[in-house]
Design an enzyme around this catalytic site. Structure first.
Site, mmCIF file in Angstrom:
data_model
loop_
_atom_site.group_PDB
_atom_site.id
_atom_site.type_symbol
_atom_site.label_atom_id
_atom_site.label_comp_id
_atom_site.label_asym_id
_atom_site.label_seq_id
_atom_site.Cartn_x
_atom_site.Cartn_y
_atom_site.Cartn_z
ATOM 1 N N SER A 59 -35.478 -33.467 -34.925
ATOM 2 C CA SER A 59 -35.559 -34.165 -33.639
ATOM 3 C C SER A 59 -34.573 -33.554 -32.658
ATOM 4 C CB SER A 59 -35.247 -35.648 -33.816
ATOM 5 O OG SER A 59 -35.067 -36.214 -32.533
ATOM 6 N N HIS A 63 -39.634 -32.001 -33.220
ATOM 7 C CA HIS A 63 -39.982 -33.354 -32.781
ATOM 8 C C HIS A 63 -39.269 -33.635 -31.459
ATOM 9 C CE1 HIS A 63 -41.243 -37.527 -33.567
ATOM 10 N NE2 HIS A 63 -40.060 -37.909 -33.133
ATOM 11 N N ASP A 79 -38.506 -36.451 -28.583
ATOM 12 C CA ASP A 79 -38.488 -37.894 -28.328
ATOM 13 C C ASP A 79 -38.387 -38.184 -26.843
ATOM 14 O OD1 ASP A 79 -38.522 -39.167 -30.939
ATOM 15 O OD2 ASP A 79 -36.637 -38.102 -31.283
ATOM 16 N N MET A 99 -38.247 -41.037 -23.925
ATOM 17 C CA MET A 99 -37.887 -42.459 -23.754
ATOM 18 C C MET A 99 -37.848 -42.826 -22.275
ATOM 19 S SD MET A 99 -34.743 -42.625 -26.407
ATOM 20 C CE MET A 99 -34.886 -42.012 -28.084
ATOM 21 N N HIS A 133 -43.233 -37.430 -29.265
ATOM 22 C CA HIS A 133 -43.247 -38.871 -29.568
ATOM 23 C C HIS A 133 -42.926 -39.624 -28.289
ATOM 24 C CE1 HIS A 133 -40.851 -42.258 -31.851
ATOM 25 N NE2 HIS A 133 -41.921 -42.729 -31.257
ATOM 26 N N MET A 147 -42.098 -42.762 -26.347
ATOM 27 C CA MET A 147 -41.612 -44.149 -26.436
ATOM 28 C C MET A 147 -41.634 -44.708 -25.017
ATOM 29 S SD MET A 147 -38.599 -43.448 -29.153
ATOM 30 C CE MET A 147 -38.741 -41.678 -28.961
ATOM 31 N N MET A 204 -42.040 -45.732 -37.864
ATOM 32 C CA MET A 204 -40.626 -45.735 -37.473
ATOM 33 C C MET A 204 -39.816 -46.407 -38.578
ATOM 34 S SD MET A 204 -40.522 -44.132 -34.663
ATOM 35 C CE MET A 204 -38.738 -44.263 -34.564
ATOM 36 N N ASP A 210 -39.675 -41.461 -39.155
ATOM 37 C CA ASP A 210 -38.750 -41.080 -38.078
ATOM 38 C C ASP A 210 -37.631 -42.114 -37.996
ATOM 39 O OD1 ASP A 210 -37.560 -40.217 -35.731
ATOM 40 O OD2 ASP A 210 -39.308 -40.573 -34.460
HETATM 41 C C1 DX5 Z 1 -35.426 -42.749 -32.589
HETATM 42 C C2 DX5 Z 1 -36.057 -41.376 -32.391
HETATM 43 C C3 DX5 Z 1 -35.800 -40.479 -33.518
HETATM 44 C C4 DX5 Z 1 -34.383 -40.085 -33.675
HETATM 45 C C5 DX5 Z 1 -34.134 -39.828 -35.123
HETATM 46 O O1 DX5 Z 1 -35.543 -43.451 -31.414
HETATM 47 O O2 DX5 Z 1 -37.448 -41.528 -32.272
HETATM 48 O O3 DX5 Z 1 -36.601 -39.332 -33.528
HETATM 49 O O4 DX5 Z 1 -34.053 -38.972 -32.907
HETATM 50 O O5 DX5 Z 1 -32.799 -39.556 -35.257
HETATM 51 P P1 DX5 Z 1 -31.984 -39.685 -36.589
HETATM 52 O O6 DX5 Z 1 -32.600 -38.727 -37.559
HETATM 53 O O7 DX5 Z 1 -30.603 -39.310 -36.170
HETATM 54 O O8 DX5 Z 1 -32.113 -41.107 -37.061
HETATM 55 ZN ZN ZN Z 2 -39.205 -39.761 -32.681
#
Ligand code: DX5
Ligand code: ZN
Length: 218
Positions: free
Chosen positions: A9, A34, A36, A38, A67, A69, A138, A176
């Site tokens: 990630s 990956h 993320d 947000m 991903h 969010m 998740m 994840d």
């Molecule tokens: C959480 C994200 C994850 C996060 C995982 O909101 O979607 O992808 O980056 O990070 P670790 O592996 O540090 O839990």
């Molecule tokens: Zn993620």
């Protein structure tokens, strides 16, 4: 079972030098990254947008596993696919037309995925499973890296595997949040084939050994 894939990630990389961190990932022989995204509404944090993805795209051959969010993912899938996303996963929790958004992801040339939070029952994603390439479970409440893995989610990945077999489907099962070598082993036993790891991968003393450990899981 599909052979294991590690998807680091990017959230846990150094955001002042993303291109260098990603080049280092690629050099280790990894295939996936990956990303993320947000929005500060669906999750209480902000990350980065399509511009960052577009700027990284020509610098990397990695498979971009995006991903979203977001409360309104339907408004952003096109921008992320144009920016270079290879796969786009959208959450089942917000109110929007999920089926048509999954269809649109595919028609725009990317692989669609469906995501659910730790407290959401696995049944919530069942209607979408015939139409997706990956389901993302998740294993933390999304929003931040570095949280503790929620083991209770693993009974849902087992249910998803059973649903897949019953219906002769072919999607991947990804986790994840809080994934390290110890929790990854539990996931593998619970039929997971795709492992997102932020903190555990980027902070590992030996990233190459971390990758090898994931890839060699039976
Ligand atoms: C959480 C994200 C994850 C996060 C995982 O909101 O979607 O992808 O980056 O990070 P670790 O592996 O540090 O839990
Ligand atoms: Zn993620």
């Amino acid at each position: 079972m599909e052979s294991p894939i590690l998807a680091p990630s990017m959230l846990a990389a150094d955001h002042t030098r993303l291109a260098d961190d990603i080049a280092a990932v690629e050099k280790l022989g990894l295939r996936w990254l990956h990303l993320d995204i947000m929005d500060g509404h669906f999750v209480p944090n902000l990350s980065f947008g399509p511009q960052t993805v577009a700027d990284l795209r020509p610098k990397s051959k990695l498979f971009f596993d995006v991903h979203l969010m977001l409360d309104n993912p339907q408004d952003y899938v096109e921008a992320f696919i144009k920016a270079g996303a290879d796969q786009v996963s959208i959450h089942v929790e917000p109110e929007y037309d999920i089926s048509s958004t999954l269809e649109r992801i595919r028609s725009l040339g990317a692989k669609p995925g469906i995501v659910f939070n730790p407290k959401t029952p696995a049944e919530a994603v069942y209607p979408y499973l015939p139409y997706i390439d990956i389901v993302l479970a998740m294993t933390v409440q999304p929003g931040f890296g570095g949280q503790v893995f929620d083991e209770s989610v693993l009974e849902k990945t087992i249910e998803l595997d059973a649903f897949r077999a019953r219906n002769s489907l072919n999607f991947r099962i990804e986790v994840d949040g809080g994934v390290n070598l110890e929790t990854a082993r539990l996931c593998r036993a619970a039929k997971v084939d795709t492992f997102v790891a932020g903190t555990a991968f980027f902070k590992a003393d030996d990233r190459s050994a971390f990758l090898a450990a994931i890839e060699s899981m039976d």
